[in-house]
Design a protein around this motif. Structure first.
Motif, PDB file in Angstrom:
ATOM      1  N   TYR A   1      -6.662   2.790  -1.506  1.00  0.00           N
ATOM      2  CA  TYR A   1      -6.463   4.114  -2.188  1.00  0.00           C
ATOM      3  C   TYR A   1      -6.325   5.199  -1.312  1.00  0.00           C
TER       4      TYR A   1
ATOM      5  N   GLY B   1      -9.313   0.888   2.261  1.00  0.00           N
ATOM      6  CA  GLY B   1      -9.380  -0.144   1.265  1.00  0.00           C
ATOM      7  C   GLY B   1     -10.356  -0.947   1.627  1.00  0.00           C
TER       8      GLY B   1
ATOM      9  N   GLY C   1      -3.132   5.344  -7.905  1.00  0.00           N
ATOM     10  CA  GLY C   1      -3.466   3.911  -7.405  1.00  0.00           C
ATOM     11  C   GLY C   1      -5.014   3.740  -6.753  1.00  0.00           C
ATOM     12  N   SER C   2      -5.904   2.771  -7.487  1.00  0.00           N
ATOM     13  CA  SER C   2      -7.096   2.652  -6.763  1.00  0.00           C
ATOM     14  C   SER C   2      -7.315   1.283  -6.239  1.00  0.00           C
ATOM     15  N   SER C   3      -6.168   0.390  -6.309  1.00  0.00           N
ATOM     16  CA  SER C   3      -6.297  -1.106  -5.904  1.00  0.00           C
ATOM     17  C   SER C   3      -4.884  -1.421  -5.453  1.00  0.00           C
TER      18      SER C   3
ATOM     19  N   PHE D   1      -4.539   5.965   3.666  1.00  0.00           N
ATOM     20  CA  PHE D   1      -4.999   4.878   2.826  1.00  0.00           C
ATOM     21  C   PHE D   1      -6.326   4.138   3.290  1.00  0.00           C
TER      22      PHE D   1
END
Length: 115
Positions: A89, A109, A68-70, A107
């Motif tokens: 991310y 972001g 996951g990047s978004s 995380f």
């Protein structure tokens, strides 16, 4: 009358609820202040984040978290307040411990909002 301010928290990542072992950490402010001289300070933007210790259960979304990047991370605290981290991310090293199946997740972001 007493007011609940701490206790069970819930974490969701793109809709998948994680099993967590305890605390959730999120910044209360979007900035960090530092005094330069008495009465004068500088202000820096903080990177929005959520830190949590999860449990690697049978349905732990490992692949989604790693790729996951978004993502959207939602932290619901025991007092009913919610922190939503958008464009999230994973950062730092993410590993699982074999003796208690704990996975420490951090995380960062794009934006963090208290609701």
């Amino acid at each position: 009358m007493g007011q609940k301010v701490a206790g069970t928290c819930f974490i969701k990542v793109d809709g998948d609820q994680l099993v967590i072992t305890g605390g959730v950490e999120a910044p209360l402010s979007a900035v960090k202040r530092e005094t330069i001289v008495l009465g004068h300070y500088k202000e820096e933007d903080l990177i929005p984040y959520v830190i949590v210790d999860a449990v690697k259960t049978a349905n732990f979304p490992r692949a989604k978290l790693v790729a996951g990047s978004s993502m959207t991370v939602t932290a619901e605290l025991a007092d009913g307040t919610v922190y939503v981290l958008s464009g999230a991310y994973l950062v730092d090293e993410t590993k699982v411990t074999g003796d208690d199946a704990k996975v420490s997740l951090k995380f960062e972001g794009i934006q963090g909002d208290w609701q």
